[in-house]
Write a protein that holds these residues in place. Structure first.
Motif, short mmCIF file in Angstrom:
data_model
loop_
_atom_site.label_atom_id
_atom_site.label_comp_id
_atom_site.label_asym_id
_atom_site.label_seq_id
_atom_site.Cartn_x
_atom_site.Cartn_y
_atom_site.Cartn_z
N ARG A 1 14.74 -43.65 16.78
CA ARG A 1 14.36 -42.83 15.62
C ARG A 1 13.95 -41.42 16.09
O ARG A 1 12.88 -40.93 15.75
CB ARG A 1 13.24 -43.50 14.81
CG ARG A 1 13.72 -44.77 14.11
CD ARG A 1 12.66 -45.36 13.21
NE ARG A 1 12.29 -44.47 12.12
CZ ARG A 1 12.97 -44.31 10.99
NH1 ARG A 1 14.11 -44.97 10.81
NH2 ARG A 1 12.54 -43.50 10.04
N GLN A 2 14.84 -40.83 16.86
CA GLN A 2 14.61 -39.48 17.35
C GLN A 2 15.81 -38.61 17.01
O GLN A 2 16.95 -39.08 16.98
CB GLN A 2 14.41 -39.47 18.87
CG GLN A 2 13.13 -40.15 19.33
CD GLN A 2 13.00 -40.15 20.84
OE1 GLN A 2 13.96 -39.87 21.55
NE2 GLN A 2 11.82 -40.48 21.32
N LEU B 1 13.23 -32.69 17.32
CA LEU B 1 12.74 -32.31 15.99
C LEU B 1 11.56 -33.19 15.60
O LEU B 1 11.60 -34.41 15.79
CB LEU B 1 13.86 -32.45 14.96
CG LEU B 1 15.10 -31.57 15.16
CD1 LEU B 1 16.17 -31.95 14.14
CD2 LEU B 1 14.74 -30.11 15.05
N ASP B 2 10.54 -32.57 15.08
CA ASP B 2 9.35 -33.29 14.62
C ASP B 2 9.56 -33.65 13.15
O ASP B 2 9.27 -32.86 12.25
CB ASP B 2 8.11 -32.42 14.80
CG ASP B 2 6.83 -33.14 14.36
OD1 ASP B 2 6.88 -34.39 14.22
OD2 ASP B 2 5.80 -32.48 14.15
N LEU B 3 10.10 -34.84 12.90
CA LEU B 3 10.46 -35.26 11.55
C LEU B 3 9.54 -36.36 11.05
O LEU B 3 9.13 -37.23 11.82
CB LEU B 3 11.91 -35.77 11.52
CG LEU B 3 13.00 -34.82 12.00
CD1 LEU B 3 14.36 -35.50 11.93
CD2 LEU B 3 13.02 -33.54 11.18
N THR B 4 9.28 -36.34 9.76
CA THR B 4 8.58 -37.47 9.15
C THR B 4 9.56 -38.63 9.02
O THR B 4 10.78 -38.46 9.21
CB THR B 4 8.05 -37.11 7.75
OG1 THR B 4 9.18 -36.87 6.88
CG2 THR B 4 7.17 -35.86 7.79
N ARG B 5 9.04 -39.79 8.70
CA ARG B 5 9.90 -40.97 8.55
C ARG B 5 11.01 -40.72 7.52
O ARG B 5 12.18 -41.01 7.75
CB ARG B 5 9.06 -42.17 8.13
CG ARG B 5 9.90 -43.45 7.98
CD ARG B 5 9.03 -44.62 7.57
NE ARG B 5 8.48 -44.42 6.24
CZ ARG B 5 7.20 -44.19 5.97
NH1 ARG B 5 6.35 -44.09 6.97
NH2 ARG B 5 6.77 -44.03 4.73
N ARG B 6 10.65 -40.15 6.37
CA ARG B 6 11.63 -39.93 5.32
C ARG B 6 12.63 -38.85 5.70
O ARG B 6 13.81 -38.97 5.38
CB ARG B 6 10.91 -39.56 4.03
CG ARG B 6 11.80 -39.57 2.80
CD ARG B 6 12.33 -40.95 2.46
NE ARG B 6 11.25 -41.91 2.54
CZ ARG B 6 10.26 -42.00 1.65
NH1 ARG B 6 10.19 -41.18 0.65
NH2 ARG B 6 9.33 -42.93 1.77
N LEU C 1 13.50 -30.34 5.57
CA LEU C 1 14.47 -30.64 6.62
C LEU C 1 15.22 -29.37 7.02
O LEU C 1 15.43 -29.12 8.22
CB LEU C 1 15.45 -31.70 6.12
CG LEU C 1 16.28 -32.46 7.14
CD1 LEU C 1 15.42 -33.00 8.27
CD2 LEU C 1 17.03 -33.60 6.45
N ARG C 2 15.58 -28.56 6.05
CA ARG C 2 16.26 -27.29 6.35
C ARG C 2 15.38 -26.40 7.23
O ARG C 2 15.85 -25.76 8.16
CB ARG C 2 16.61 -26.56 5.06
CG ARG C 2 17.82 -27.09 4.33
CD ARG C 2 18.27 -26.13 3.25
NE ARG C 2 19.49 -26.59 2.62
CZ ARG C 2 19.54 -27.19 1.44
NH1 ARG C 2 18.41 -27.40 0.77
NH2 ARG C 2 20.68 -27.58 0.93
N ARG C 3 14.11 -26.35 6.87
CA ARG C 3 13.19 -25.51 7.64
C ARG C 3 13.16 -25.93 9.11
O ARG C 3 13.17 -25.10 10.01
CB ARG C 3 11.79 -25.59 7.03
CG ARG C 3 10.77 -24.70 7.71
CD ARG C 3 9.45 -24.74 6.99
NE ARG C 3 9.57 -24.29 5.61
CZ ARG C 3 8.54 -24.17 4.79
NH1 ARG C 3 7.32 -24.47 5.20
NH2 ARG C 3 8.73 -23.76 3.55
#
Length: 246
Positions: free
Chosen positions: A147-148, A156-161, A204-206
């Motif tokens: 999940r990376q 990228l530092d992404l939330t789960r969603r 996500l775009r940001r």
């Protein structure tokens, strides 16, 4: 059955929620302040938190930010505030879903079930075995196993969603995915507000270093859906490539 934390200072509402959730075979703990909620979450593993915003010691929106600092447990915000700007802010700050008071117990049950399906689906993806691989689209590399996601080698530092949305679109490069399908497959619900999708696409775009006005990977076709494709300025024709997992 889920382990639920109810954060609500109104004793009447709190008792009603506890009764309903217990009758539905959930394990329920409840607190009336933000600080108690933070203490509970730090000490006990919950499957979902139902968070009221009108707390006596700390505004619920601030409590949400603090919760996100220590846990990724799904949070459903219960609020009397139906202002669109406020709701967008809550989703941006990490809420998984929201309910505007007053709401029925049936509505709460449906939202809880959807949030839990999404969370458990993500956990299953994270625990996938050999045979899963990396998805590559242009400079994007997405590893469902861990999940990376990386962009041009940068994690990228992404939330789960955000990760779920990116991975779903990346698995269908160049394909316009209808919003209804995104709600069904990523949010695990048959209905919902397009605003929820728009908020997550914006964030996500940001993180991908682009905007809706100047997209590189994420393209929105008004009234149709969303697609992810390699940037047109890529040096070479990118492709979707699967490599064996460890």
């Amino acid at each position: 059955m889920a382990r639920v934390l109810v954060v609500e200072d109104d004793q009447f509402v709190r008792s009603a929620l506890i009764r309903h959730l217990t009758d539905a075979s959930h394990t329920v703990r409840s607190v009336g302040t933000a600080l108690e909620a933070l203490r509970e979450v730090a000490q006990v593993g919950f499957d979902v938190v139902i968070l009221d915003l009108g707390l006596p010691d700390l505004d619920g929106a601030e409590a949400l930010k603090m919760l996100r600092g220590i846990t990724q447990v799904p949070v459903i915000v219960a609020t009397a505030r139906d202002d669109e700007t406020e709701i967008v802010r809550l989703l941006n700050d990490g809420a998984d879903d929201y309910l505007v008071k007053p709401f029925s117990v049936e509505h709460l049950s449906a939202r809880m079930a959807a949030v839990l399906r999404r969370a458990r689906g993500g956990a299953r993806a994270g625990a996938a075995g050999p045979g899963d691989g990396e998805i590559r689209v242009g400079g994007l590399a997405i590893d469902p196993l861990r999940r990376q996601a990386r962009l041009d080698g940068r994690t990228l530092d992404l939330t789960r969603r955000e990760f779920d949305l990116l991975a779903f679109l990346a698995g269908r490069p160049g394909v316009v995915v209808p919003r209804r399908e995104l709600l069904s497959e990523v949010w695990q619900q048959s209905y919902g507000d397009d605003q929820t999708i728009d908020v997550h696409l914006s964030w996500l775009r940001r993180k991908l270093g682009e905007t809706a006005a100047r997209p590189r990977y994420l393209h929105t076709l008004r009234g149709v859906g969303v697609k992810l494709e390699p940037p047109r300025d890529a040096a070479a024709e990118p492709s979707r490539r699967w490599t064996p997992g460890p």
